[in-house]
Motif scaffolding. Structure first.
Motif, PDB file in Angstrom:
ATOM      1  N   ALA A   1      81.449   7.094  38.548  1.00 27.37           N
ATOM      2  CA  ALA A   1      82.185   6.053  38.954  1.00 27.37           C
ATOM      3  C   ALA A   1      81.877   5.843  40.213  1.00 27.37           C
ATOM      4  N   ILE A   2      81.314   6.778  41.010  1.00 27.84           N
ATOM      5  CA  ILE A   2      80.917   6.527  42.510  1.00 27.84           C
ATOM      6  C   ILE A   2      79.795   5.517  42.856  1.00 27.84           C
ATOM      7  N   PRO A   3      78.614   5.769  42.041  1.00 32.18           N
ATOM      8  CA  PRO A   3      77.729   4.688  42.200  1.00 32.18           C
ATOM      9  C   PRO A   3      78.058   3.516  41.469  1.00 32.18           C
ATOM     10  N   LEU A   4      78.646   3.313  40.395  1.00 28.20           N
ATOM     11  CA  LEU A   4      79.361   1.999  39.956  1.00 28.20           C
ATOM     12  C   LEU A   4      80.212   1.226  40.872  1.00 28.20           C
ATOM     13  N   LEU A   5      80.842   1.976  41.670  1.00 23.62           N
ATOM     14  CA  LEU A   5      81.660   1.418  42.548  1.00 23.62           C
ATOM     15  C   LEU A   5      80.885   0.987  43.861  1.00 23.62           C
ATOM     16  N   LEU A   6      79.986   1.397  44.137  1.00 26.49           N
ATOM     17  CA  LEU A   6      79.028   1.232  45.332  1.00 26.49           C
ATOM     18  C   LEU A   6      77.703   0.133  45.102  1.00 26.49           C
ATOM     19  N   PHE A   7      77.509  -0.034  43.657  1.00 24.05           N
ATOM     20  CA  PHE A   7      76.247  -1.060  43.567  1.00 24.05           C
ATOM     21  C   PHE A   7      76.633  -2.472  44.129  1.00 24.05           C
ATOM     22  N   SER A   8      77.879  -2.809  44.406  1.00 22.77           N
ATOM     23  CA  SER A   8      78.122  -3.944  44.847  1.00 22.77           C
ATOM     24  C   SER A   8      78.291  -4.159  46.570  1.00 22.77           C
ATOM     25  N   ALA A   9      78.004  -2.908  47.227  1.00 20.88           N
ATOM     26  CA  ALA A   9      78.166  -2.855  48.563  1.00 20.88           C
ATOM     27  C   ALA A   9      76.874  -3.324  49.429  1.00 20.88           C
ATOM     28  N   ASP A  10      76.875  -4.775  49.326  1.00 19.16           N
ATOM     29  CA  ASP A  10      75.521  -5.137  50.267  1.00 19.16           C
ATOM     30  C   ASP A  10      75.993  -5.323  51.532  1.00 19.16           C
ATOM     31  N   LEU A  11      75.426  -4.233  52.408  1.00 19.28           N
ATOM     32  CA  LEU A  11      75.764  -4.342  53.747  1.00 19.28           C
ATOM     33  C   LEU A  11      74.918  -5.139  54.734  1.00 19.28           C
ATOM     34  N   ARG A  12      73.856  -5.749  54.052  1.00 18.24           N
ATOM     35  CA  ARG A  12      73.163  -6.809  54.911  1.00 18.24           C
ATOM     36  C   ARG A  12      74.286  -8.055  54.936  1.00 18.24           C
ATOM     37  N   LEU A  13      74.806  -8.373  53.840  1.00 15.89           N
ATOM     38  CA  LEU A  13      75.396  -9.491  53.835  1.00 15.89           C
ATOM     39  C   LEU A  13      76.841  -9.280  54.601  1.00 15.89           C
ATOM     40  N   VAL A  14      77.260  -8.067  54.631  1.00 15.24           N
ATOM     41  CA  VAL A  14      78.347  -7.625  55.636  1.00 15.24           C
ATOM     42  C   VAL A  14      78.169  -7.948  56.948  1.00 15.24           C
ATOM     43  N   PHE A  15      76.983  -7.542  57.451  1.00 12.23           N
ATOM     44  CA  PHE A  15      76.762  -7.694  58.853  1.00 12.23           C
ATOM     45  C   PHE A  15      76.067  -9.165  59.156  1.00 12.23           C
ATOM     46  N   ARG A  16      75.474  -9.685  58.370  1.00 18.43           N
ATOM     47  CA  ARG A  16      75.132 -11.199  58.576  1.00 18.43           C
ATOM     48  C   ARG A  16      76.162 -12.352  58.557  1.00 18.43           C
ATOM     49  N   GLU A  17      77.043 -12.026  57.981  1.00 17.73           N
ATOM     50  CA  GLU A  17      78.312 -12.989  57.782  1.00 17.73           C
ATOM     51  C   GLU A  17      79.417 -12.755  58.555  1.00 17.73           C
ATOM     52  N   SER A  18      79.775 -11.724  58.964  1.00 16.12           N
ATOM     53  CA  SER A  18      80.963 -11.203  59.601  1.00 16.12           C
ATOM     54  C   SER A  18      80.563 -10.119  60.888  1.00 16.12           C
ATOM     55  N   LYS A  19      79.843 -10.681  61.765  1.00 16.02           N
ATOM     56  CA  LYS A  19      79.567  -9.754  62.895  1.00 16.02           C
ATOM     57  C   LYS A  19      80.835  -9.491  63.773  1.00 16.02           C
TER      58      LYS A  19
ATOM     59  N   LEU B   1      72.112   7.346  47.802  1.00 17.59           N
ATOM     60  CA  LEU B   1      71.090   6.738  46.836  1.00 17.59           C
ATOM     61  C   LEU B   1      71.874   5.389  46.192  1.00 17.59           C
ATOM     62  N   SER B   2      73.059   5.245  45.921  1.00 20.12           N
ATOM     63  CA  SER B   2      73.735   4.139  45.512  1.00 20.12           C
ATOM     64  C   SER B   2      73.605   3.144  46.412  1.00 20.12           C
ATOM     65  N   LEU B   3      73.850   3.460  47.610  1.00 17.76           N
ATOM     66  CA  LEU B   3      73.722   2.365  48.881  1.00 17.76           C
ATOM     67  C   LEU B   3      72.301   1.773  48.969  1.00 17.76           C
ATOM     68  N   MET B   4      71.502   2.682  49.016  1.00 19.06           N
ATOM     69  CA  MET B   4      69.924   2.185  48.853  1.00 19.06           C
ATOM     70  C   MET B   4      69.817   1.440  47.677  1.00 19.06           C
ATOM     71  N   LEU B   5      70.191   1.528  46.439  1.00 22.56           N
ATOM     72  CA  LEU B   5      70.035   0.628  45.503  1.00 22.56           C
ATOM     73  C   LEU B   5      70.768  -0.755  45.595  1.00 22.56           C
ATOM     74  N   ALA B   6      71.798  -0.487  46.171  1.00 22.66           N
ATOM     75  CA  ALA B   6      72.636  -1.588  46.405  1.00 22.66           C
ATOM     76  C   ALA B   6      72.137  -2.836  47.633  1.00 22.66           C
ATOM     77  N   ASN B   7      71.304  -2.160  48.535  1.00 16.83           N
ATOM     78  CA  ASN B   7      70.820  -2.952  49.493  1.00 16.83           C
ATOM     79  C   ASN B   7      69.490  -3.242  49.629  1.00 16.83           C
ATOM     80  N   PHE B   8      68.622  -2.510  48.579  1.00 20.78           N
ATOM     81  CA  PHE B   8      67.167  -2.425  48.568  1.00 20.78           C
ATOM     82  C   PHE B   8      66.366  -2.906  47.273  1.00 20.78           C
ATOM     83  N   ALA B   9      67.239  -2.722  46.349  1.00 26.26           N
ATOM     84  CA  ALA B   9      66.738  -3.193  44.992  1.00 26.26           C
ATOM     85  C   ALA B   9      66.407  -4.579  44.754  1.00 26.26           C
ATOM     86  N   PRO B  10      65.429  -4.792  44.134  1.00 22.14           N
ATOM     87  CA  PRO B  10      65.143  -6.443  43.761  1.00 22.14           C
ATOM     88  C   PRO B  10      66.534  -7.017  43.285  1.00 22.14           C
TER      89      PRO B  10
END
Length: 385
Positions: A70-88, A253-262
């Motif tokens: 469940a932990i990776p499944l819940l984190l696949f959507s955590a696009d941290l680049r979008l967070v910092f870009r849109e809501s500084k 690893l989940s955050l890496m996939l969420a933020n750096f995968a194609p």
């Protein structure tokens, strides 16, 4: 009534409890309690009445397999680049709210004794009040917190503390000295809303992200990636000589996939958040079944006192330091809500107050909470232990 070795019947009962939790949440009473608490309390009643066994091999399988998945499944959507870009600006407010929670947890632990498991409880509850129930579970797994009675007491106290927090938070605008202290700026025109984060959309609508057509292969891909990350996390954990290494590894690893995968690959993942939520809810049902009434009630009171102190310190610091750092009361309220109650609650609060320009930023920083809370909870446990 059902034996511990009747695995299929037990599984059917667990899923029935989860289903009742889901449909109950659509009622006004159920919305106030939330599905996790309904599932927890219902399974607790059933377990203590002897209808279902308090221990069974199936429960161990669920806790050992479904929770890590469940932990990776819940984190696949955590696009941290979008967070910092849109809501500084909201990110800084959220970081302040996170620090307030940590300070409140440290003060609470100094004033309230919660027994031998206190370091674990402080870390777990602080993680929950920075991220959410997923971080509660992840941190408890990482620090080896397995006592069902304490677990149920902690989850119950967690929910009651959140209600206490929301009551205090909602009353702030009505207190004139606080409103004057913030000296809120004149209303600004709403900017065009940025593209919502996938996690926020998934949690709000329970639907597939970004309007992508769902498919069976997308569901399988989500579970496949989660299982692969868990396998790699187990391997990495054998190289790291400290407690919680497995949970930390799969989170990173989940955050890496969420933020750096194609982006094309991420677009093929379907219903990841919904699956992760389902797995967590089934886990909550097993925890409720294993809890003992007497042990739970006795343990819950110190936890409630601890959370009351945490919340009060959080609110006081929010009012004092939030204004000094030139945030508006609206910004601090939404950041605080995203921290303690999660992205969906932050968005709902912003919408109900008419702060439409803060709806999406509140959702986005709530996703940031999911990403960092488990690390903070494990660190607090190790610090106090």
């Amino acid at each position: 009534m059902i034996s511990a070795d009747n695995t299929l019947a037990l599984l059917a009962c667990l899923l029935l409890i989860v289903y009742i939790g889901y449909i109950s949440e659509k009622t006004r009473f159920g919305q106030a309690l939330s599905a996790p608490l309904i599932i927890l309390l219902l399974s607790f009643i059933i377990g203590n009445s002897g209808i279902l066994p308090s221990k069974a091999p199936l429960y161990g399988v669920i806790q050992g397999i479904l929770v890590p998945l469940a932990i990776p499944l819940l984190l696949f959507s955590a696009d941290l680049r979008l967070v910092f870009r849109e809501s500084k600006r909201m990110v800084w407010a959220f970081l302040l709210a996170t620090v307030f929670t940590i300070i409140g947890a440290l003060i609470g632990s100094g004033l309230i004794s919660m027994g031998a498991a206190e370091p674990q409880l402080v870390g777990i509850l602080a993680a929950s009040y920075i991220g959410g129930s997923a971080n509660f579970v992840a941190t408890s797994q990482a620090v080896g917190f397995t006592d069902s009675s304490l677990y149920t007491a902690a989850l119950t106290a967690d929910a009651l503390g959140a209600m206490f927090f929301l009551t205090l938070l909602m009353s702030l605008p009505a207190i004139r000295p606080i409103a004057r202290h913030f000296q809120e700026r004149a209303a600004l025109p709403d900017p065009p809303p940025p593209k919502p984060a996938r996690a926020a959309l998934a949690s709000e609508a329970g639907a597939d992200q970004e309007g992508q057509p769902s498919s069976e292969s997308g569901v399988v891909l989500a579970v496949l990636l989660s299982a692969t990350i868990c396998a790699l996390g187990m391997l990495v954990a054998t190289w790291l000589p400290f407690a919680g290494a497995f949970i930390i590894a799969i989170t990173v690893l989940s955050l890496m996939l969420a933020n750096f995968a194609p982006s094309k690959m991420k677009a093929k993942i379907h219903f990841d958040y919904s699956l992760g939520t389902l797995f967590m809810y089934v886990f909550f049902a097993t925890i409720g079944l294993g809890a003992d009434l007497g042990a739970m009630v006795g343990a819950a009171l110190p936890m409630l006192a601890f959370l009351a102190i945490l919340v009060l310190v959080h609110i006081v610091l929010l009012v004092w330091l939030g204004a000094r750092w030139r945030f508006t009361l609206a910004e601090m309220m939404i950041a605080s809500s995203a921290c303690i109650l999660g992205p969906a609650a932050a968005a709902a609060l912003a919408a109900s107050k008419g702060w439409r320009h803060l709806v999406t930023p509140g959702m986005l920083v709530g996703v940031l909470g999911y990403a960092v809370a488990t690390f903070i909870g494990i660190t607090l446990t190790n610090l106090l232990g």
